[in-house]
Design a protein around this motif. Sequence first.
Motif, PDB file in Angstrom:
ATOM      1  N   SER A 114       0.807  -1.212   0.000  1.00  0.00           N
ATOM      2  CA  SER A 114       0.000   0.000   0.000  1.00  0.00           C
ATOM      3  C   SER A 114       0.847   1.272   0.000  1.00  0.00           C
ATOM      4  CB  SER A 114      -0.934   0.017   1.214  1.00  0.00           C
ATOM      5  OG  SER A 114      -0.185   0.014   2.411  1.00  0.00           O
ATOM      6  N   GLY A 158      -3.452   1.661  -2.840  1.00  0.00           N
ATOM      7  CA  GLY A 158      -4.264   2.220  -1.768  1.00  0.00           C
ATOM      8  C   GLY A 158      -3.905   3.614  -1.330  1.00  0.00           C
ATOM      9  N   LEU A 185      -5.228  -3.611  -5.774  1.00  0.00           N
ATOM     10  CA  LEU A 185      -5.544  -3.725  -4.353  1.00  0.00           C
ATOM     11  C   LEU A 185      -6.781  -4.588  -4.142  1.00  0.00           C
ATOM     12  CD1 LEU A 185      -5.067  -2.990  -1.413  1.00  0.00           C
ATOM     13  CD2 LEU A 185      -6.287  -0.841  -1.793  1.00  0.00           C
ATOM     14  N   ILE A 201      -3.861  -1.285   5.776  1.00  0.00           N
ATOM     15  CA  ILE A 201      -3.895  -0.468   4.562  1.00  0.00           C
ATOM     16  C   ILE A 201      -4.701   0.806   4.788  1.00  0.00           C
ATOM     17  CG2 ILE A 201      -4.773  -0.406   2.181  1.00  0.00           C
ATOM     18  CD1 ILE A 201      -4.000  -3.386   2.014  1.00  0.00           C
ATOM     19  N   ARG A 206      -3.376   4.587   4.273  1.00  0.00           N
ATOM     20  CA  ARG A 206      -4.135   5.473   3.389  1.00  0.00           C
ATOM     21  C   ARG A 206      -4.457   6.798   4.091  1.00  0.00           C
ATOM     22  NH1 ARG A 206      -6.212   6.877  -1.767  1.00  0.00           N
ATOM     23  NH2 ARG A 206      -8.131   8.031  -1.401  1.00  0.00           N
ATOM     24  N   ARG A 215     -12.868  -1.410   0.428  1.00  0.00           N
ATOM     25  CA  ARG A 215     -11.798  -2.353   0.742  1.00  0.00           C
ATOM     26  C   ARG A 215     -12.311  -3.506   1.611  1.00  0.00           C
ATOM     27  NH1 ARG A 215      -9.306   2.697   1.496  1.00  0.00           N
ATOM     28  NH2 ARG A 215      -9.687   2.493   3.734  1.00  0.00           N
TER      29      ARG A 215
END
Length: 369
Positions: free
Chosen positions: A45, A56, A65, A87, A91, A226
């Motif tokens: 990520s 990500g 992803l 992740i 992010r 996600r």
Amino acid sequence: MTFPFEALTACGAELEEEASANDAQAAFPSEGMGRLRELGVLSASLPHTLGGQGFGTGQQNIIGLLHLLRLVGQGSLALGRIVEGHINAIRLIACYGTPDQLARAAADVHDGALFGVWVTEGTTPLRMEQVDGTIRLRGEKIFASGARHVTRALVTARTHDETTRMLLVTLDDGRDVSPVFGGLSGMRGAETGRCDFGAMTLPPDAVIGQEGDYLRQPEFSAGAWRGMAVALGGIERLATLLRLQLAERGRAESPAQQARIGQALIATETAYLWTRKAALIVATQDGRDAGDIVATVNLARIAVERAGLDVIELVQRGLGLSAFTRTNVAERLIRDLATYLRQPAPDETLCEGAAWFTHRDLPRMEDMR
């Protein structure tokens, strides 16, 4: 260097085996996590410039992803939950933190750190107070996934004026952690617990972003795609188990069972298409109305939940009592998936999505390029 998707696919069986072996003791899947770390799942990520795959942290490589998360979910939903939280934290740091904070986070990931996002308040909500150049914490978080193994927790805390800030907390082995009261029936390997932050102090640069950033749209709602990708992996695996076990018993030719297999395949593809649509609208969000993004992801979340619940019912009816025996991997997977799908406020999520698109059209897949 490209991500080793074939190697991740190949280790699915060992992830599943560990998930089943650890279920009774609610043990954390340490071997599986180590394997994922070796494959570069936890660093994927990060931006390319910081040694990652760019999965990500930006709007590129979204489909990569998606593929990564569904493959982890196929092997272990508990691991998928931990990886998605990791992740998510990266992010949020990339979106709202400074370049130095992201660079430090990347260095920590390469050194083996596991990140998580803990936001659910317990009996004593987490509060922060700035005293003598430091930040003092008091309070707790509950439903904290990976409570004993996450080493960098991104948490939300209330200030004296009741605003909400994000903090990145470095955790040591002396943290005060206890299990969720009564324990969870599914996702036991995710080691979800309660963490008490009382008496902990942080440096000023532990603050990530500005007040209100955590709830800022469309990022706050859009990130739900996600979790859908992880759930999709579990749905796919459960539908596969239905087909395989019916075939092994010589029951796959029964018209009633064929109907169940067909319905499970339809539900699985529905979950995939909605998850992909949610991911793509996030990837192409520049120039879009934030409301379109949020409402599309909200509807996708409900569609994936419905597909998962349908597959659970089809498997239980198709396999009968064997789907309820602890020796059948399908039994654990059903518990894990049912628990994972139980996200907050489903009715509100559905109604908000429907209200938004009552007087405007749903974005089309062909426009998301």
